[in-house]
Design an enzyme around this catalytic site. Structure first.
Site, PDB file in Angstrom:
ATOM      1  N   GLU A  16      -9.237   4.021  -2.469  1.00 44.13           N
ATOM      2  CA  GLU A  16      -8.357   4.912  -1.689  1.00 44.13           C
ATOM      3  C   GLU A  16      -8.376   6.089  -2.268  1.00 44.13           C
ATOM      4  OE1 GLU A  16      -3.642   5.424  -0.986  1.00 44.13           O
ATOM      5  OE2 GLU A  16      -4.431   3.620  -0.952  1.00 44.13           O
TER       6      GLU A  16
ATOM      7  N   THR B 287      -2.344   8.345   2.205  1.00 49.25           N
ATOM      8  CA  THR B 287      -1.326   9.333   2.640  1.00 49.25           C
ATOM      9  C   THR B 287      -1.983  10.033   3.718  1.00 49.25           C
ATOM     10  OG1 THR B 287      -1.059   9.752   0.315  1.00 49.25           O
ATOM     11  CG2 THR B 287       0.231  10.941   1.696  1.00 49.25           C
TER      12      THR B 287
ATOM     13  N   LYS C 191       1.512  -2.711   3.704  1.00 47.47           N
ATOM     14  CA  LYS C 191       1.710  -1.974   2.291  1.00 47.47           C
ATOM     15  C   LYS C 191       3.155  -2.106   2.170  1.00 47.47           C
ATOM     16  CE  LYS C 191       1.220   2.427   0.255  1.00 47.47           C
ATOM     17  NZ  LYS C 191       0.741   4.004   0.309  1.00 47.47           N
TER      18      LYS C 191
END
Length: 207
Positions: A39, A68, A128
């Site tokens: 990521e 993000t 998450k």
């Protein structure tokens, strides 16, 4: 592909702050260590270019994507760059649905069971648990009692090699790894060493 990568190694490398010039050697070091989920947070320098380069080099063998992610337009840009994974710090059903409509895998950040079930209903592939500092193993165990095993629970934040086992015993499926794995300024060799330490710790938990 998400499930296949998770079966190989359920550790997500979070490369916050990495630059396009660094991405290929660092990405290769991670791949060589066994990582298959990478990521690039969108608050990194030129993140879409890093995603484009890494997806071009490793996209057939790794699931490369963005973290993000805060806007639908960002999902479209990540997909255009070749990314296939959308990770968010929060849970927004609008973004989850947009990611799934684009054919991408999505792991939103959740902090309560209510958020987790809503994210799952919207199509999330994994949850998450962020920030993990507030999710001790006892909390993960309580979550696992009500979330089916087919939904991955991934603590993210403050995870170190020696903290994997308690979370796994509680029902965690894997982890997102940030500054303990990569931080700006680390070279590919050191990232590779840190990656190897996490992989060794993971394998020890499976012994």
């Amino acid at each position: 592909m998400f499930d296949a990568c998770m079966r190989q190694l359920p550790l997500v490398a979070i490369l916050r702050g990495i630059t396009p010039e660094e991405i290929l050697p660092v990405g290769q070091a991670l791949y060589d260590a066994g990582f298959r989920l990478i990521e690039v947070p969108l608050n990194s320098p030129q993140p879409l270019e890093s995603i484009r380069r890494l997806a071009s080099a490793l996209g057939e063998r790794c699931l490369v994507g963005a973290g993000t992610v805060l806007e639908v337009a960002q999902i479209e840009a990540v997909a255009a760059a070749g990314g296939r994974l959308i990770v968010m710090p929060h849970s927004d059903a609008r973004l989850i649905r947009a990611a799934k409509a684009a054919g991408l895998f999505c792991a939103p950040g959740v902090a309560t069971p209510t958020e987790g079930f809503a994210a799952r209903e919207a199509g999330a592939d994994a949850l998450k648990l962020f920030p993990a500092e507030q999710f001790g193993p006892a909390v993960v165990k309580a979550w696992r009692a009500v979330f089916a095993r087919d939904i991955a629970l991934l603590p993210v934040g403050g995870i170190a090699p020696d903290s994997l086992q308690p979370y796994l015993d509680a029902g965690a499926s894997g982890f997102g790894l940030g500054s303990a794995l990569y931080r700006p300024g680390l070279g590919a060799a050191e990232v590779g060493q840190r990656a190897a330490a996490f992989v060794a710790a993971w394998r020890q938990t499976q012994a």
